[in-house]
Each structure stands twice: as structure tokens, then as C-alpha cells.
Design a protein around this motif. Structure first.
Motif, PDB file in Angstrom:
ATOM      1  N   VAL A 132      13.770 -10.205  25.974  1.00 22.58           N
ATOM      2  CA  VAL A 132      14.477 -10.111  24.697  1.00 22.58           C
ATOM      3  C   VAL A 132      15.385 -11.320  24.508  1.00 22.58           C
ATOM      4  O   VAL A 132      15.444 -11.918  23.421  1.00 22.58           O
ATOM      5  N   ALA A 133      16.098 -11.705  25.572  1.00 20.87           N
ATOM      6  CA  ALA A 133      17.014 -12.849  25.477  1.00 20.87           C
ATOM      7  C   ALA A 133      16.255 -14.141  25.192  1.00 20.87           C
ATOM      8  O   ALA A 133      16.714 -14.978  24.404  1.00 20.87           O
ATOM      9  N   LEU A 134      15.086 -14.307  25.814  1.00 20.24           N
ATOM     10  CA  LEU A 134      14.301 -15.521  25.588  1.00 20.24           C
ATOM     11  C   LEU A 134      13.836 -15.610  24.137  1.00 20.24           C
ATOM     12  O   LEU A 134      14.020 -16.640  23.473  1.00 20.24           O
ATOM     13  N   ILE A 135      13.231 -14.528  23.643  1.00 26.76           N
ATOM     14  CA  ILE A 135      12.763 -14.512  22.251  1.00 26.76           C
ATOM     15  C   ILE A 135      13.950 -14.626  21.298  1.00 26.76           C
ATOM     16  O   ILE A 135      13.872 -15.285  20.249  1.00 26.76           O
ATOM     17  N   VAL A 155      23.851 -14.325  18.943  1.00 27.66           N
ATOM     18  CA  VAL A 155      23.569 -15.278  20.020  1.00 27.66           C
ATOM     19  C   VAL A 155      24.768 -15.397  20.956  1.00 27.66           C
ATOM     20  O   VAL A 155      24.621 -15.416  22.186  1.00 27.66           O
ATOM     21  N   PHE A 156      25.965 -15.467  20.371  1.00 25.14           N
ATOM     22  CA  PHE A 156      27.176 -15.575  21.187  1.00 25.14           C
ATOM     23  C   PHE A 156      27.350 -14.360  22.087  1.00 25.14           C
ATOM     24  O   PHE A 156      27.757 -14.496  23.244  1.00 25.14           O
ATOM     25  N   LEU A 157      27.007 -13.179  21.580  1.00 30.24           N
ATOM     26  CA  LEU A 157      27.163 -11.956  22.361  1.00 30.24           C
ATOM     27  C   LEU A 157      26.306 -11.997  23.620  1.00 30.24           C
ATOM     28  O   LEU A 157      26.788 -11.699  24.721  1.00 30.24           O
ATOM     29  N   PHE A 158      25.043 -12.371  23.474  1.00 30.57           N
ATOM     30  CA  PHE A 158      24.154 -12.431  24.632  1.00 30.57           C
ATOM     31  C   PHE A 158      24.668 -13.442  25.657  1.00 30.57           C
ATOM     32  O   PHE A 158      24.647 -13.180  26.871  1.00 30.57           O
ATOM     33  N   CYS A 159      25.109 -14.595  25.187  1.00 35.47           N
ATOM     34  CA  CYS A 159      25.613 -15.618  26.105  1.00 35.47           C
ATOM     35  C   CYS A 159      26.937 -15.198  26.740  1.00 35.47           C
ATOM     36  O   CYS A 159      27.193 -15.470  27.923  1.00 35.47           O
ATOM     37  N   ILE A 200      22.293 -12.750  33.841  1.00 35.46           N
ATOM     38  CA  ILE A 200      21.204 -12.325  32.967  1.00 35.46           C
ATOM     39  C   ILE A 200      20.493 -13.581  32.514  1.00 35.46           C
ATOM     40  O   ILE A 200      21.119 -14.514  31.993  1.00 35.46           O
ATOM     41  N   THR A 201      19.195 -13.622  32.722  1.00 32.37           N
ATOM     42  CA  THR A 201      18.440 -14.825  32.390  1.00 32.37           C
ATOM     43  C   THR A 201      17.638 -14.628  31.104  1.00 32.37           C
ATOM     44  O   THR A 201      17.362 -13.502  30.694  1.00 32.37           O
ATOM     45  N   ALA A 202      17.286 -15.743  30.499  1.00 29.47           N
ATOM     46  CA  ALA A 202      16.404 -15.728  29.329  1.00 29.47           C
ATOM     47  C   ALA A 202      14.993 -16.030  29.809  1.00 29.47           C
ATOM     48  O   ALA A 202      14.607 -17.184  29.962  1.00 29.47           O
ATOM     49  N   GLY A 203      14.244 -14.969  30.108  1.00 29.51           N
ATOM     50  CA  GLY A 203      12.889 -15.135  30.600  1.00 29.51           C
ATOM     51  C   GLY A 203      12.806 -15.776  31.968  1.00 29.51           C
ATOM     52  O   GLY A 203      11.767 -16.337  32.333  1.00 29.51           O
ATOM     53  N   GLY A 204      13.886 -15.720  32.756  1.00 28.81           N
ATOM     54  CA  GLY A 204      13.901 -16.353  34.066  1.00 28.81           C
ATOM     55  C   GLY A 204      13.991 -17.864  34.012  1.00 28.81           C
ATOM     56  O   GLY A 204      13.894 -18.534  35.048  1.00 28.81           O
ATOM     57  N   GLU A 228      27.920 -22.075  28.126  1.00 31.86           N
ATOM     58  CA  GLU A 228      27.339 -23.421  28.086  1.00 31.86           C
ATOM     59  C   GLU A 228      25.997 -23.399  27.353  1.00 31.86           C
ATOM     60  O   GLU A 228      25.690 -24.321  26.578  1.00 31.86           O
ATOM     61  N   ALA A 229      25.200 -22.347  27.603  1.00 29.45           N
ATOM     62  CA  ALA A 229      23.933 -22.215  26.888  1.00 29.45           C
ATOM     63  C   ALA A 229      24.162 -22.021  25.391  1.00 29.45           C
ATOM     64  O   ALA A 229      23.424 -22.559  24.562  1.00 29.45           O
ATOM     65  N   PHE A 230      25.209 -21.260  25.035  1.00 26.95           N
ATOM     66  CA  PHE A 230      25.526 -21.056  23.616  1.00 26.95           C
ATOM     67  C   PHE A 230      25.904 -22.378  22.947  1.00 26.95           C
ATOM     68  O   PHE A 230      25.474 -22.662  21.826  1.00 26.95           O
ATOM     69  N   ALA A 231      26.698 -23.188  23.645  1.00 25.28           N
ATOM     70  CA  ALA A 231      27.080 -24.484  23.089  1.00 25.28           C
ATOM     71  C   ALA A 231      25.850 -25.374  22.883  1.00 25.28           C
ATOM     72  O   ALA A 231      25.737 -26.076  21.875  1.00 25.28           O
ATOM     73  N   SER A 232      24.910 -25.313  23.812  1.00 22.89           N
ATOM     74  CA  SER A 232      23.683 -26.107  23.685  1.00 22.89           C
ATOM     75  C   SER A 232      22.859 -25.641  22.493  1.00 22.89           C
ATOM     76  O   SER A 232      22.279 -26.466  21.761  1.00 22.89           O
TER      77      SER A 232
END
Length: 385
Positions: A260-263, A304-308, A354-358, A365-369
Motif C-alpha cells: 500500500v505504501a509503495l503504490i 503522504v506525510f502521515l505514512f512517512c 515500515i517500508t514501501a514495497g521493501g 526524509e522520504a517525504f521531503a524527497s
């Protein structure tokens, strides 16, 4: 208010409406109805996209793209909850077990009650905001049409909550009214799916953090006992067992939300670009169309911010567990007990995440990207436009 679960009543009702709660009746039939309706609406939505895939209609295309992709994302979320029903059952059962264990200790109950209070407040606030934002977004097209007609516009087309292309005439009554009501209910069901999944991951991470705080509190009491009594007293084995349960719980959460996070990241990046383009193309025009776009943009960015954020929060909490174990008076313990504590410190150094599809860890940092990449894509699209 006395809490007995981290899962709020609103989230519990939402999971039942989505047929994701364990031991429900007629689940297969209800799931088939939900998925069939979603597939039908998605077909007509993509039919509209392909019919208007033209350079001179790029703004209208970008305005419709977020809704279509959000429906596709909701389908992925529903399928993930349904196919991982055993994982959902294990997670909910583990949460009930944790609450039964903490009831007997006032300090533990206080920690879990504080986490449950935050989780309940967040779930209720998220439901309220998303319903309000969805109502404005999906009714916005009708409000715009009414304003244009009042200003003397000759366009008599009757808009639907979302851009959709049917292969038959839909302007006649009562066909239009029935389709409008069905599509609006469908859109709100889509928003329910988004809200339930977001509330669920936030609630699960808060529950895990509460259990980590309990272990940290035990380490503090452990050190005080060693300092004043000269004996460990506490059973380190119980804390190791709790730590293993938290690791297993976090792995189930990651397994449930990894795809779910990856998609979510891939599609929401596209949606943010589309909505950002619509906002820039709108210029200085202030009206209902701009308002509904701003609400939609805010909701997507917040999602998006919530997941990150929950990924970052879980990692920081697991790090605090290692710090609490190291700061305990392990050097005053017997060699056997200090060796057991060493295993806790070593395992805690591998942070829970928690990973996005591993492929990547969810973090700020991922959210900023994501936001940087989205801004770059929007600039390119606007320059081409």
C-alpha cells in the motif's frame, strides 16, 4: 473517559463497513458488490481520460487525473486488507492481549490510555476533515456549473461529482439524479477507504509505541531496583518476550502496509503533480474550483506525510528502546542477566520500520524527497504548458 482499546469506535465502524473486521457475516457477497461497483466506475473514469487525452485539454485532464488515481489506490487498499485478513486478525488479537495485560498495572494502563486518547482523537479528526474535503471537492463541479449558468453561460451540461464518460445520454431525469446520487455515495465510500487505512496505520504505530514505552518504563524500574536493593528482582525474560511481541507486531504492520505504501507514494506523487499544475494554471482566479483543488491538494499531501511520519515515529521509538536498555544499570547485574540485556540492546539497534514495497523506509526524509520531486515535475509540466 476510560479506554479499552487503541482502535477508536469510528475506526471500528469503518473497518466493518469495508468488510475488513474479522468474523463478519456475508463478507464474500459484500466484497464482490464493493469491488464490482468500483471496477465499473473505474472503467468509465478511464474511458473519460482516454477520450480527452489531448494537448489542448491538458488542464481538464490534470483536474480529472487525481480522482481517477485515488479510486485505483482505494481498490489496492481494499484488496490488501481483504487478502491479508489473517494478518489483520493477528494484529487485532495481539492488541486485545496487550490491553488485557496492561489493565493489571496502573502505570502501564496510563501509558496505553494516553496513546489510545491520541489515536481516537486523530481518527475522529481525520474522518471529519476528509468527509468535509471530499464533499467540497465532489460537489464543487455542480457549484461551478450553477455559478456559470447564473452568469449567463449557455452550457446546459449537467456535471457529475467526478469527470466520467457514459456511453448513453445521462442529462434526462431521473437518470441524471440516480447516477449523481450513486456516484456521490461511491465517492464518499472511496474517501471512507482512504480514511480507514490512514487511521489504521496511525493507530497501530501508536499502539506499538505504547508497548515500547512500557518496556522503557520497566527498564527504569529495573535500574532503580538494582540501585537500591542490590538485586535485579525483575524478570528480564518477560521484557525480552514483550520485545519479541513488539517486533512481531511491527513486522505484521509492515507486511500489511508495505505494498500500500509503495503504490501510495507512486500514485500520490502523480496526484500532487496534477493538482499542483491545476493550482499554478488557475493563476489568480479565486473561486469554488480553486477552493476544491486546495482542499484536495491538502488532503493528498497530508496522506503522504502521515505514512512517512508513522514510519519515522516507529523508528525513533525503537531507537529509544535501545537507549533505555543501555542506560539501565546493567553493569551492576549478574553476568547472566547482563548478557540477556545485551541481546535486547543488539536487537534494538536494528530499528523497526515500515517500508514501501521493501525498497525504501518511510521517513520524513522520504517525504521531503517526494515533495521535491513533485515540485520539479510540476515546474516542467507548467513550462511545457
Amino acid at each position: 473517559m476510560i479506554f479499552t482499546s487503541t482502535v477508536s469506535p469510528s475506526l471500528r465502524i469503518g473497518l466493518r463497513l469495508l468488510c475488513a473486521w474479522p468474523d463478519m457475516r456475508y463478507v464474500v457477497v459484500r466484497r464482490l458488490v464493493f469491488m464490482s461497483s468500483l471496477i465499473v466506475v473505474q472503467y468509465f473514469q478511464y474511458l473519460y481520460l482516454f477520450a480527452h487525452f489531448k494537448l489542448d485539454e491538458v488542464q481538464d485532464l490534470m483536474d480529472n487525473l487525481p480522482t481517477t488515481l485515488e479510486f485505483s489506490l482505494s481498490a489496492v487498499k481494499l484488496m490488501t486488507l481483504w487478502t491479508n485478513r489473517r494478518v489483520v486478525r493477528e494484529i487485532l488479537t495481539g492488541m486485545d492481549t496487550d490491553w488485557r495485560e496492561c489493565v493489571n498495572v496502573d502505570q502501564h494502563l496510563h501509558l496505553m490510555t494516553a496513546k489510545a486518547s491520541v489515536a481516537h482523537f486523530f481518527s475522529n479528526a481525520l474522518f471529519s476533515f476528509n468527509i468535509f474535503a471530499a464533499a467540497i471537492y465532489y460537489i464543487g463541479n455542480n457549484a461551478i456549473a450553477i455559478v456559470q449558468q447564473s452568469e449567463g453561460d449557455n452550457d446546459t451540461t449537467r456535471p457529475f461529482p467526478m469527470k466520467i464518460l457514459f456511453p448513453f445520454d445521462t442529462d434526462q431525469s431521473p437518470i441524471y439524479e440516480l447516477l449523481f446520487a450513486a456516484l456521490f455515495v461511491h465517492a464518499m465510500f472511496n474517501m471512507l477507504t482512504v480514511t480507514v487505512v490512514n487511521s489504521l496505520i496511525f493507530t497501530l504505530v501508536l499502539h506499538a509505541s505504547g508497548q515500547i514505552d512500557i518496556i522503557c518504563q520497566e527498564f527504569k524500574a529495573f535500574s532503580e531496583n538494582v540501585s537500591y536493593c542490590g538485586s535485579s528482582g525483575h524478570n528480564i525474560g518477560i521484557m525480552i518476550e514483550k520485545h519479541n511481541k513488539i517486533i512481531s507486531f511491527s513486522e505484521n504492520v509492515s507486511k500489511l502496509f508495505s505494498l500500500v505504501a509503495l503504490i501510495q507514494i507512486l500514485l500520490n506523487t502523480t496526484v500532487i503533480c496534477a493538482l499542483g499544475f491545476v493550482l499554478m494554471a488557475s493563476g489568480k482566479e479565486i473561486g469554488i474550483g480553486l477552493l476544491k483543488t486546495i482542499f484536495a491538494y491538502s488532503a493528498i499531501v497530508m496522506e503522504v506525510f502521515l505514512f512517512c511520519f508513522v514510519g519515522e515515529y516507529l523508528s525513533l521509538k525503537s531507537k529509544s528502546l535501545a537507549d533505555a536498555a543501555y542506560n539501565s544499570l546493567w553493569y551492576n547485574m549478574t553476568p547472566k542477566r547482563s548478557k540477556n540485556l545485551l541481546f535486547v540492546i543488539m536487537r534494538s539497534q536494528k530499528q523497526l520500520n515500515i517500508t514501501a514495497g521493501g525498497m525504501t523506509n518511510l521517513s520524513l526524509e522520504a517525504f521531503a524527497s517526494i515533495m521535491k520531486a513533485s515540485a520539479s515535475y510540476v515546474s516542467v509540466l507548467y513550462a511545457m504548458y
